[in-house]
Scaffold this motif. Structure first.
Motif, PDB file in Angstrom:
ATOM      1  N   VAL A   1       1.009  -1.123   0.080  1.00 49.14           N
ATOM      2  CA  VAL A   1      -0.198  -0.120  -0.129  1.00 49.14           C
ATOM      3  C   VAL A   1       0.871   1.344  -0.130  1.00 49.14           C
ATOM      4  O   VAL A   1       1.900   1.416   0.674  1.00 49.14           O
ATOM      5  CB  VAL A   1      -1.016  -0.068   1.199  1.00 49.14           C
ATOM      6  CG1 VAL A   1      -1.790   1.139   1.264  1.00 49.14           C
ATOM      7  CG2 VAL A   1      -1.524  -1.289   1.266  1.00 49.14           C
ATOM      8  N   PHE A   2       0.615   1.836  -0.872  1.00 49.51           N
ATOM      9  CA  PHE A   2       1.252   3.418  -1.069  1.00 49.51           C
ATOM     10  C   PHE A   2       0.719   4.829  -0.771  1.00 49.51           C
ATOM     11  O   PHE A   2      -0.456   4.700  -1.126  1.00 49.51           O
ATOM     12  CB  PHE A   2       2.088   3.468  -2.371  1.00 49.51           C
ATOM     13  CG  PHE A   2       2.777   2.090  -2.787  1.00 49.51           C
ATOM     14  CD1 PHE A   2       4.166   2.536  -2.557  1.00 49.51           C
ATOM     15  CD2 PHE A   2       2.113   1.328  -3.494  1.00 49.51           C
ATOM     16  CE1 PHE A   2       4.957   1.295  -2.952  1.00 49.51           C
ATOM     17  CE2 PHE A   2       3.104   0.178  -3.896  1.00 49.51           C
ATOM     18  CZ  PHE A   2       4.382   0.227  -3.484  1.00 49.51           C
ATOM     19  N   PHE A   3       1.472   5.424   0.051  1.00 44.49           N
ATOM     20  CA  PHE A   3       0.602   6.656   0.312  1.00 44.49           C
ATOM     21  C   PHE A   3       1.275   7.978  -0.092  1.00 44.49           C
ATOM     22  O   PHE A   3       2.506   7.956  -0.289  1.00 44.49           O
ATOM     23  CB  PHE A   3       0.648   6.853   2.116  1.00 44.49           C
ATOM     24  CG  PHE A   3       0.014   5.996   2.821  1.00 44.49           C
ATOM     25  CD1 PHE A   3      -1.395   6.076   2.865  1.00 44.49           C
ATOM     26  CD2 PHE A   3       0.598   4.706   3.234  1.00 44.49           C
ATOM     27  CE1 PHE A   3      -2.173   5.040   3.583  1.00 44.49           C
ATOM     28  CE2 PHE A   3      -0.168   3.563   3.929  1.00 44.49           C
ATOM     29  CZ  PHE A   3      -1.488   3.867   4.232  1.00 44.49           C
ATOM     30  N   GLU A   4       0.478   8.930  -0.438  1.00 41.57           N
ATOM     31  CA  GLU A   4       1.236  10.272  -0.565  1.00 41.57           C
ATOM     32  C   GLU A   4       0.451  11.384   0.157  1.00 41.57           C
ATOM     33  O   GLU A   4      -0.622  11.319   0.164  1.00 41.57           O
ATOM     34  CB  GLU A   4       0.992  10.857  -2.210  1.00 41.57           C
ATOM     35  CG  GLU A   4       1.806  10.061  -3.133  1.00 41.57           C
ATOM     36  CD  GLU A   4       1.767  10.052  -4.581  1.00 41.57           C
ATOM     37  OE1 GLU A   4       0.720  11.118  -4.894  1.00 41.57           O
ATOM     38  OE2 GLU A   4       1.965   9.296  -5.587  1.00 41.57           O
ATOM     39  N   ASN A   5       1.283  12.084   0.974  1.00 43.90           N
ATOM     40  CA  ASN A   5       0.580  13.072   1.863  1.00 43.90           C
ATOM     41  C   ASN A   5      -0.370  12.458   2.787  1.00 43.90           C
ATOM     42  O   ASN A   5      -1.349  13.110   3.387  1.00 43.90           O
ATOM     43  CB  ASN A   5      -0.034  14.164   1.301  1.00 43.90           C
ATOM     44  CG  ASN A   5       0.987  15.116   0.304  1.00 43.90           C
ATOM     45  OD1 ASN A   5       2.127  15.154   0.684  1.00 43.90           O
ATOM     46  ND2 ASN A   5       0.522  15.409  -0.762  1.00 43.90           N
ATOM     47  N   ASP A   6       0.085  11.354   3.549  1.00 39.63           N
ATOM     48  CA  ASP A   6      -0.722  10.563   4.367  1.00 39.63           C
ATOM     49  C   ASP A   6      -2.043  10.000   3.904  1.00 39.63           C
ATOM     50  O   ASP A   6      -2.992   9.843   4.517  1.00 39.63           O
ATOM     51  CB  ASP A   6      -0.820  11.142   5.777  1.00 39.63           C
ATOM     52  CG  ASP A   6       0.609  11.145   6.372  1.00 39.63           C
ATOM     53  OD1 ASP A   6       1.201  10.333   6.117  1.00 39.63           O
ATOM     54  OD2 ASP A   6       0.826  12.178   7.336  1.00 39.63           O
TER      55      ASP A   6
ATOM     56  N   GLU B   1      -0.637  -2.496  -4.709  1.00 40.46           N
ATOM     57  CA  GLU B   1      -0.581  -3.694  -5.690  1.00 40.46           C
ATOM     58  C   GLU B   1      -0.117  -4.838  -4.895  1.00 40.46           C
ATOM     59  O   GLU B   1       0.222  -4.685  -3.745  1.00 40.46           O
ATOM     60  CB  GLU B   1       0.550  -3.198  -6.557  1.00 40.46           C
ATOM     61  CG  GLU B   1       1.894  -2.872  -5.882  1.00 40.46           C
ATOM     62  CD  GLU B   1       2.761  -2.211  -7.078  1.00 40.46           C
ATOM     63  OE1 GLU B   1       4.040  -2.599  -6.788  1.00 40.46           O
ATOM     64  OE2 GLU B   1       2.509  -1.354  -7.689  1.00 40.46           O
ATOM     65  N   GLY B   2      -0.425  -6.081  -5.625  1.00 36.52           N
ATOM     66  CA  GLY B   2       0.020  -7.055  -4.863  1.00 36.52           C
ATOM     67  C   GLY B   2      -0.296  -8.389  -5.578  1.00 36.52           C
ATOM     68  O   GLY B   2      -1.274  -8.112  -6.654  1.00 36.52           O
ATOM     69  N   ASP B   3      -0.530  -9.363  -4.961  1.00 34.62           N
ATOM     70  CA  ASP B   3      -1.095 -10.859  -5.646  1.00 34.62           C
ATOM     71  C   ASP B   3      -2.550 -10.642  -5.595  1.00 34.62           C
ATOM     72  O   ASP B   3      -3.235  -9.801  -4.822  1.00 34.62           O
ATOM     73  CB  ASP B   3      -0.551 -12.091  -4.551  1.00 34.62           C
ATOM     74  CG  ASP B   3       0.880 -12.059  -4.557  1.00 34.62           C
ATOM     75  OD1 ASP B   3       1.445 -11.770  -5.556  1.00 34.62           O
ATOM     76  OD2 ASP B   3       1.244 -12.441  -3.701  1.00 34.62           O
ATOM     77  N   ASP B   4      -2.996 -11.480  -6.335  1.00 34.84           N
ATOM     78  CA  ASP B   4      -4.586 -11.454  -6.297  1.00 34.84           C
ATOM     79  C   ASP B   4      -4.893 -12.354  -5.096  1.00 34.84           C
ATOM     80  O   ASP B   4      -4.669 -13.429  -4.837  1.00 34.84           O
ATOM     81  CB  ASP B   4      -5.069 -12.597  -7.629  1.00 34.84           C
ATOM     82  CG  ASP B   4      -6.514 -12.606  -7.854  1.00 34.84           C
ATOM     83  OD1 ASP B   4      -7.258 -11.413  -7.462  1.00 34.84           O
ATOM     84  OD2 ASP B   4      -6.895 -13.594  -8.178  1.00 34.84           O
ATOM     85  N   MET B   5      -5.719 -11.676  -4.202  1.00 37.36           N
ATOM     86  CA  MET B   5      -5.971 -12.299  -2.777  1.00 37.36           C
ATOM     87  C   MET B   5      -7.352 -13.366  -3.030  1.00 37.36           C
ATOM     88  O   MET B   5      -8.340 -12.965  -3.704  1.00 37.36           O
ATOM     89  CB  MET B   5      -6.211 -11.075  -2.096  1.00 37.36           C
ATOM     90  CG  MET B   5      -5.451 -10.401  -1.753  1.00 37.36           C
ATOM     91  SD  MET B   5      -3.945 -11.065  -1.014  1.00 37.36           S
ATOM     92  CE  MET B   5      -2.656  -9.782  -1.064  1.00 37.36           C
ATOM     93  N   PRO B   6      -7.473 -14.353  -2.379  1.00 39.14           N
ATOM     94  CA  PRO B   6      -8.624 -15.155  -2.289  1.00 39.14           C
ATOM     95  C   PRO B   6      -9.602 -14.344  -1.184  1.00 39.14           C
ATOM     96  O   PRO B   6      -9.696 -13.593  -0.419  1.00 39.14           O
ATOM     97  CB  PRO B   6      -8.148 -16.375  -1.739  1.00 39.14           C
ATOM     98  CG  PRO B   6      -6.880 -15.888  -0.687  1.00 39.14           C
ATOM     99  CD  PRO B   6      -6.374 -14.911  -1.431  1.00 39.14           C
ATOM    100  N   THR B   7     -10.905 -14.954  -1.642  1.00 43.35           N
ATOM    101  CA  THR B   7     -11.972 -14.390  -0.864  1.00 43.35           C
ATOM    102  C   THR B   7     -11.787 -15.083   0.567  1.00 43.35           C
ATOM    103  O   THR B   7     -11.201 -16.296   0.507  1.00 43.35           O
ATOM    104  CB  THR B   7     -13.368 -14.646  -1.158  1.00 43.35           C
ATOM    105  OG1 THR B   7     -13.527 -16.076  -1.441  1.00 43.35           O
ATOM    106  CG2 THR B   7     -13.670 -14.105  -2.614  1.00 43.35           C
TER     107      THR B   7
END
Length: 187
Positions: free
Chosen positions: A106-111, A117-123
């Motif tokens: 997870v990327f933040f700009e100005n908090d 981005e990442g892997d395809d998560m399962p339900t």
């Protein structure tokens, strides 16, 4: 001792030794089978935070750090030198099952949340289904007996049968007075 007795004893001892040595191969293979059948206990290793597809779907650009933490939980990895990035890593290693590993950054700009981005998560349902590796035994039998099935068994003697409702009503109610928990102090 006679010479004949000595030769016979040596022959018996040699035969016994040969039989024991020949049996070693059989004992060895049996002990190998026994050792391979007995395996040490291997623990299940779970590390990190499981992030589901539903949680990722709840993320929206512009969310604050607190809101992201409420949705995903505390990140496994935070970097002092890259404070604008949180990493959620989840691994599970179970005996007899291929290890599972998932990652979300997870990327933040100005908090505020800028992107992820990442892997395809399962339900959550898919993840739980993968955890349950027990074999299904088929249809579960009914756990209630029909009156016909109950009739097959002999009745209990009168002394063991349940008391009638009139006998229960005639009994005295239980006492509601209890002794004190602490002994009275004598002053």
């Amino acid at each position: 001792m006679s010479d004949h007795f000595l030769r016979r004893s040596l022959t018996v001892a040699a035969a016994a030794t040969a039989a024991l040595l020949a049996g070693c191969g059989t004992v060895d293979s049996a002990s190998n089978r026994l050792v391979s059948a007995i395996t040490p206990y291997k623990i299940e290793i779970v590390q990190g935070n499981f992030v589901s597809k539903e949680q990722v779907a709840a993320l929206e650009k512009g969310m604050s750090r607190i809101q992201v933490r409420e949705v995903l939980g505390t990140p496994l990895i935070t970097n002092l030198f890259r404070a604008d990035r949180w990493d959620y890593v989840f691994t599970i290693k179970r005996p007899g099952v291929d290890p599972q590993s998932r990652r979300l950054s997870v990327f933040f700009e100005n908090d505020l949340l800028a992107r992820f981005e990442g892997d395809d998560m399962p339900t959550e349902a898919e993840f739980v289904a993968r955890l349950d590796t027990r074999t299904r035994l088929g249809k579960i039998p009914p756990l209630e007996a029909t009156p016909a099935e109950l009739a097959k068994f002999p009745g209990r003697p009168k002394s063991e049968q349940e008391p009638s409702t009139s006998a229960i009503a005639a009994e005295a109610p239980p006492s509601t007075a209890y002794p004190p928990l602490n002994a009275p102090s004598s002053r």
